[in-house]
Design a protein around this motif. Structure first.
Motif, PDB file in Angstrom:
ATOM      1  N   SER A  67      39.412  31.453  34.671  1.00 33.87           N
ATOM      2  CA  SER A  67      38.814  31.334  35.998  1.00 33.87           C
ATOM      3  C   SER A  67      39.833  31.491  37.124  1.00 33.87           C
ATOM      4  CB  SER A  67      38.072  30.005  36.128  1.00 33.87           C
ATOM      5  OG  SER A  67      38.954  28.911  35.964  1.00 33.87           O
ATOM      6  N   ALA A  68      41.047  30.971  36.916  1.00 35.72           N
ATOM      7  CA  ALA A  68      42.072  31.093  37.958  1.00 35.72           C
ATOM      8  C   ALA A  68      42.441  32.552  38.180  1.00 35.72           C
ATOM      9  CB  ALA A  68      43.304  30.274  37.583  1.00 35.72           C
ATOM     10  N   LYS A  69      42.640  33.279  37.090  1.00 33.52           N
ATOM     11  CA  LYS A  69      42.971  34.701  37.212  1.00 33.52           C
ATOM     12  C   LYS A  69      41.813  35.478  37.818  1.00 33.52           C
ATOM     13  CE  LYS A  69      46.368  34.925  33.467  1.00 33.52           C
ATOM     14  NZ  LYS A  69      46.720  35.542  32.147  1.00 33.52           N
ATOM     15  N   TYR A  70      40.605  35.059  37.475  1.00 33.29           N
ATOM     16  CA  TYR A  70      39.431  35.736  38.025  1.00 33.29           C
ATOM     17  C   TYR A  70      39.401  35.603  39.548  1.00 33.29           C
ATOM     18  CZ  TYR A  70      34.576  36.919  39.031  1.00 33.29           C
ATOM     19  OH  TYR A  70      33.441  37.489  39.556  1.00 33.29           O
ATOM     20  N   TRP A  71      39.561  34.374  40.027  1.00 31.34           N
ATOM     21  CA  TRP A  71      39.489  34.175  41.469  1.00 31.34           C
ATOM     22  C   TRP A  71      40.653  34.811  42.205  1.00 31.34           C
ATOM     23  CZ3 TRP A  71      35.277  33.405  43.882  1.00 31.34           C
ATOM     24  CH2 TRP A  71      34.225  32.727  43.258  1.00 31.34           C
ATOM     25  N   ASP A  72      41.818  34.849  41.555  1.00 32.26           N
ATOM     26  CA  ASP A  72      42.945  35.557  42.167  1.00 32.26           C
ATOM     27  C   ASP A  72      42.613  37.035  42.348  1.00 32.26           C
ATOM     28  OD1 ASP A  72      44.528  33.318  42.410  1.00 32.26           O
ATOM     29  OD2 ASP A  72      45.726  33.714  40.613  1.00 32.26           O
ATOM     30  N   ALA A  73      42.025  37.631  41.301  1.00 29.57           N
ATOM     31  CA  ALA A  73      41.684  39.051  41.362  1.00 29.57           C
ATOM     32  C   ALA A  73      40.583  39.321  42.378  1.00 29.57           C
ATOM     33  CB  ALA A  73      41.272  39.548  39.975  1.00 29.57           C
ATOM     34  N   VAL A  74      39.605  38.434  42.449  1.00 26.95           N
ATOM     35  CA  VAL A  74      38.510  38.595  43.408  1.00 26.95           C
ATOM     36  C   VAL A  74      39.038  38.505  44.843  1.00 26.95           C
ATOM     37  CG1 VAL A  74      36.441  37.453  44.312  1.00 26.95           C
ATOM     38  CG2 VAL A  74      36.656  37.863  41.864  1.00 26.95           C
ATOM     39  N   LYS A  75      39.936  37.577  45.069  1.00 25.12           N
ATOM     40  CA  LYS A  75      40.522  37.445  46.404  1.00 25.12           C
ATOM     41  C   LYS A  75      41.355  38.672  46.753  1.00 25.12           C
ATOM     42  CE  LYS A  75      40.561  32.385  46.265  1.00 25.12           C
ATOM     43  NZ  LYS A  75      41.406  31.161  46.127  1.00 25.12           N
ATOM     44  N   ALA A  95      30.852  35.841  32.097  1.00 23.03           N
ATOM     45  CA  ALA A  95      30.831  35.580  30.659  1.00 23.03           C
ATOM     46  C   ALA A  95      32.015  36.265  29.987  1.00 23.03           C
ATOM     47  CB  ALA A  95      29.516  36.082  30.065  1.00 23.03           C
ATOM     48  N   PRO A  96      32.356  35.856  28.763  1.00 19.32           N
ATOM     49  CA  PRO A  96      33.467  36.482  28.036  1.00 19.32           C
ATOM     50  C   PRO A  96      33.322  37.997  27.954  1.00 19.32           C
ATOM     51  CG  PRO A  96      32.778  34.494  26.904  1.00 19.32           C
ATOM     52  CD  PRO A  96      31.769  34.728  27.996  1.00 19.32           C
ATOM     53  N   GLY A  97      34.471  38.657  27.950  1.00 15.61           N
ATOM     54  CA  GLY A  97      34.493  40.110  27.808  1.00 15.61           C
ATOM     55  C   GLY A  97      34.254  40.881  29.086  1.00 15.61           C
ATOM     56  N   ALA A  98      34.217  40.201  30.228  1.00 18.12           N
ATOM     57  CA  ALA A  98      33.947  40.877  31.497  1.00 18.12           C
ATOM     58  C   ALA A  98      35.045  41.888  31.833  1.00 18.12           C
ATOM     59  CB  ALA A  98      33.811  39.847  32.610  1.00 18.12           C
ATOM     60  N   ILE A  99      34.642  43.033  32.323  1.00 16.38           N
ATOM     61  CA  ILE A  99      35.591  44.078  32.726  1.00 16.38           C
ATOM     62  C   ILE A  99      36.088  43.848  34.154  1.00 16.38           C
ATOM     63  CG2 ILE A  99      35.826  46.540  33.216  1.00 16.38           C
ATOM     64  CD1 ILE A  99      33.854  47.072  30.935  1.00 16.38           C
ATOM     65  N   LEU A 100      35.176  43.529  35.049  1.00 13.98           N
ATOM     66  CA  LEU A 100      35.528  43.362  36.459  1.00 13.98           C
ATOM     67  C   LEU A 100      35.958  41.927  36.748  1.00 13.98           C
ATOM     68  CD1 LEU A 100      32.450  45.230  38.020  1.00 13.98           C
ATOM     69  CD2 LEU A 100      34.623  46.215  37.237  1.00 13.98           C
ATOM     70  N   PRO A 101      36.911  41.724  37.626  1.00 12.16           N
ATOM     71  CA  PRO A 101      37.663  42.698  38.401  1.00 12.16           C
ATOM     72  C   PRO A 101      39.009  43.054  37.788  1.00 12.16           C
ATOM     73  CG  PRO A 101      38.075  40.527  39.261  1.00 12.16           C
ATOM     74  CD  PRO A 101      37.175  40.344  38.059  1.00 12.16           C
ATOM     75  N   PHE A 102      39.158  42.801  36.508  1.00 16.89           N
ATOM     76  CA  PHE A 102      40.456  42.990  35.855  1.00 16.89           C
ATOM     77  C   PHE A 102      40.796  44.455  35.636  1.00 16.89           C
ATOM     78  CE2 PHE A 102      38.478  39.010  34.382  1.00 16.89           C
ATOM     79  CZ  PHE A 102      39.322  38.118  35.027  1.00 16.89           C
ATOM     80  N   LYS A 103      39.779  45.294  35.581  1.00 12.91           N
ATOM     81  CA  LYS A 103      39.983  46.734  35.488  1.00 12.91           C
ATOM     82  C   LYS A 103      39.131  47.428  36.541  1.00 12.91           C
ATOM     83  CE  LYS A 103      40.916  46.964  30.495  1.00 12.91           C
ATOM     84  NZ  LYS A 103      40.475  47.592  29.207  1.00 12.91           N
ATOM     85  N   SER A 145      48.665  47.772  39.677  1.00 10.77           N
ATOM     86  CA  SER A 145      48.343  46.408  39.249  1.00 10.77           C
ATOM     87  C   SER A 145      46.959  46.297  38.615  1.00 10.77           C
ATOM     88  CB  SER A 145      48.421  45.458  40.447  1.00 10.77           C
ATOM     89  OG  SER A 145      47.410  45.763  41.401  1.00 10.77           O
ATOM     90  N   THR A 146      46.154  47.345  38.744  1.00 13.54           N
ATOM     91  CA  THR A 146      44.789  47.306  38.213  1.00 13.54           C
ATOM     92  C   THR A 146      44.581  48.420  37.204  1.00 13.54           C
ATOM     93  OG1 THR A 146      44.028  46.494  40.370  1.00 13.54           O
ATOM     94  CG2 THR A 146      42.337  47.219  38.809  1.00 13.54           C
ATOM     95  N   PRO A 147      44.518  48.109  35.908  1.00 12.66           N
ATOM     96  CA  PRO A 147      44.262  49.146  34.899  1.00 12.66           C
ATOM     97  C   PRO A 147      42.914  49.812  35.137  1.00 12.66           C
ATOM     98  CG  PRO A 147      44.931  47.075  33.869  1.00 12.66           C
ATOM     99  CD  PRO A 147      44.634  46.769  35.310  1.00 12.66           C
ATOM    100  N   VAL A 148      42.785  51.039  34.672  1.00 16.37           N
ATOM    101  CA  VAL A 148      41.543  51.779  34.848  1.00 16.37           C
ATOM    102  C   VAL A 148      40.786  51.883  33.538  1.00 16.37           C
ATOM    103  CG1 VAL A 148      40.528  54.033  35.390  1.00 16.37           C
ATOM    104  CG2 VAL A 148      42.377  53.113  36.813  1.00 16.37           C
ATOM    105  N   GLN A 149      39.488  51.591  33.599  1.00 16.96           N
ATOM    106  CA  GLN A 149      38.574  51.807  32.484  1.00 16.96           C
ATOM    107  C   GLN A 149      37.734  53.046  32.799  1.00 16.96           C
ATOM    108  OE1 GLN A 149      37.662  50.299  29.269  1.00 16.96           O
ATOM    109  NE2 GLN A 149      36.706  52.325  29.404  1.00 16.96           N
ATOM    110  N   LYS A 350      38.099  46.175  48.686  1.00 14.05           N
ATOM    111  CA  LYS A 350      38.451  47.355  47.900  1.00 14.05           C
ATOM    112  C   LYS A 350      37.379  47.605  46.839  1.00 14.05           C
ATOM    113  CE  LYS A 350      42.546  45.588  46.937  1.00 14.05           C
ATOM    114  NZ  LYS A 350      43.931  45.421  46.390  1.00 14.05           N
ATOM    115  N   PRO A 351      36.905  48.825  46.720  1.00 19.98           N
ATOM    116  CA  PRO A 351      35.920  49.108  45.666  1.00 19.98           C
ATOM    117  C   PRO A 351      36.566  49.033  44.287  1.00 19.98           C
ATOM    118  CG  PRO A 351      36.594  51.136  46.759  1.00 19.98           C
ATOM    119  CD  PRO A 351      37.215  50.011  47.538  1.00 19.98           C
ATOM    120  N   ILE A 352      35.834  48.474  43.328  1.00 23.16           N
ATOM    121  CA  ILE A 352      36.335  48.305  41.962  1.00 23.16           C
ATOM    122  C   ILE A 352      35.639  49.242  40.999  1.00 23.16           C
ATOM    123  CG2 ILE A 352      34.702  46.504  41.259  1.00 23.16           C
ATOM    124  CD1 ILE A 352      38.531  46.565  40.545  1.00 23.16           C
ATOM    125  N   TYR A 353      34.638  49.959  41.504  1.00 22.21           N
ATOM    126  CA  TYR A 353      33.912  50.972  40.722  1.00 22.21           C
ATOM    127  C   TYR A 353      33.955  52.270  41.527  1.00 22.21           C
ATOM    128  CZ  TYR A 353      29.867  53.525  38.846  1.00 22.21           C
ATOM    129  OH  TYR A 353      29.041  54.495  38.337  1.00 22.21           O
TER     130      TYR A 353
END
Length: 357
Positions: A67-75, A95-103, A145-149, A350-353
């Motif tokens: 959750s901490a990494k998620y909110w950092d990425a969202v911010k 939920a587990p396995g989420a792609i966004l916003p990590f990629k 800093s953001t890998p691409v899927q 920033k758009p993530i898709y």
């Protein structure tokens, strides 16, 4: 006042089953923007073997989201936005396995029957992947800093100019064609989006027909309000619309699939380039199992596209944002060029898709 002319150019689709569908050429359709889950104890007989009760809750095989990494990425995606709209605070950790916003997801859009509906159908698979991978590299360079899927966004239900036997003005792609799209994506470990243009049908009628594909972990959903003709007009004659109620139906459908089939979180893309294409956006519900992307789907020169993004994507926040680039239509007016990754990364948020047509 901004005026955006937008269309997925539609042409004749010839089906291998002696079925042909005349698709629309919707040039000239204009939209206006103003710039704007108790277990019961039981007494066991003396000497009887005691067994632990079976759990009815499935354990995910995918990594839980930090959750901490998620909110950092969202911010980070908010990109310093000062409106108070971004990041969207009232949202669940996915939920587990989420792609966004990590990629960042970068896709080619289109239909395998038509060269005029987007890059996905314009090129043979190997050439298509060569071109898409060039775009992937450009995004990785612009934002290391953001890998691409990578992936493909395949139109599985297409708006057409022929009403068909049931008068619904939509052509459902045969399963062999959808299977081909999945095979093409697999060439480079791409994910797949199945897109629905309902025309005079409804999303409640069309979405369940794609359930077997959406049960696959790498298949996600896209819907196009532009071709949701609730007024009964032919697709292309007017710009259609979806309400939050329709979007929430799709979210519930995907959420159920994720829970019942132990799937990773699904991405759900909604195309938009006018105010009327999505109504009651404040009532769109967010759930951990589904990640919603409001996608800026209009074409035109850079300043026009940025204005549309600002007014209908940024100022009406849902969860994540997307941005489409048109290889041909974006070049029609000066400065006659596509926006670059560097330019898009300056947008707030920033758009993530990212989708290329």
């Amino acid at each position: 006042m901004y005026f955006m002319t937008h269309k997925h150019s539609l042409s004749i689709i010839c089906c291998a089953f002696s079925l042909s569908a005349l698709l629309l050429s919707c040039n000239g359709v204009e939209s206006k923007t103003n710039g704007n889950a108790n277990t019961n104890d039981s007494t066991q007989a003396k000497g009887a073997k005691t067994e632990a009760p079976e759990s009815t809750e499935k354990v995910s095989t995918y990594a839980p989201v930090d959750s901490a990494k998620y909110w950092d990425a969202v911010k980070n995606l908010a990109n310093g936005d000062t409106t108070g709209l971004w990041p969207v605070i009232k949202q669940p950790v996915p939920a587990p396995g989420a792609i966004l916003p990590f990629k960042r997801v970068v896709v080619y859009y289109g239909n395998l029957y038509s060269k005029k509906m987007g890059a996905l159908g314009e090129y043979a698979p190997k050439e298509m992947w060569k071109r898409l991978n060039q775009e992937v590299k450009a995004w990785e360079k612009a934002d290391p800093s953001t890998p691409v899927q990578p992936g493909i966004h395949y139109i599985a239900v297409v708006a057409q100019g022929d009403g068909g036997k049931d008068g619904k003005y939509r052509f459902r792609m045969p399963e062999k064609q959808i299977d081909s799209a999945l095979t093409i994506a697999k060439m480079h470990n791409g994910i797949v989006f199945l897109d629905i243009q309902v025309s005079l049908s409804t999303i409640q009628q069309e979405l369940p027909l794609l359930e077997k594909y959406l049960k696959l972990p790498h298949v996600h959903l896209g819907i196009d309000p532009e071709f949701s003709m609730k007024t009964g007009h032919k697709p292309g004659s007017k710009i259609g619309t979806y309400d939050a109620e329709d979007i929430n139906y799709c979210t519930r459908f995907l959420q159920k699939l994720v829970k019942e089939n132990n799937l990773p979180a699904k991405i759900f893309v909604i195309h938009r380039f006018t105010k009327g294409m999505v109504t009651n956006y404040q009532k769109i519900k967010l759930v951990p199992e589904v990640q919603i992307v409001m996608h800026m789907d209009g074409w035109g020169e850079p300043e026009l596209k940025k204005g549309t993004y600002r007014h209908w994507i940024r100022e009406q926040p849902v969860q994540f944002t997307g941005f489409k680039l048109f290889y041909k239509n974006d070049l029609k007016k000066a400065p006659n060029r596509l926006m670059t990754p560097d330019e898009l990364l300056k947008l707030k948020p920033k758009p993530i898709y990212i989708q290329y047509q």
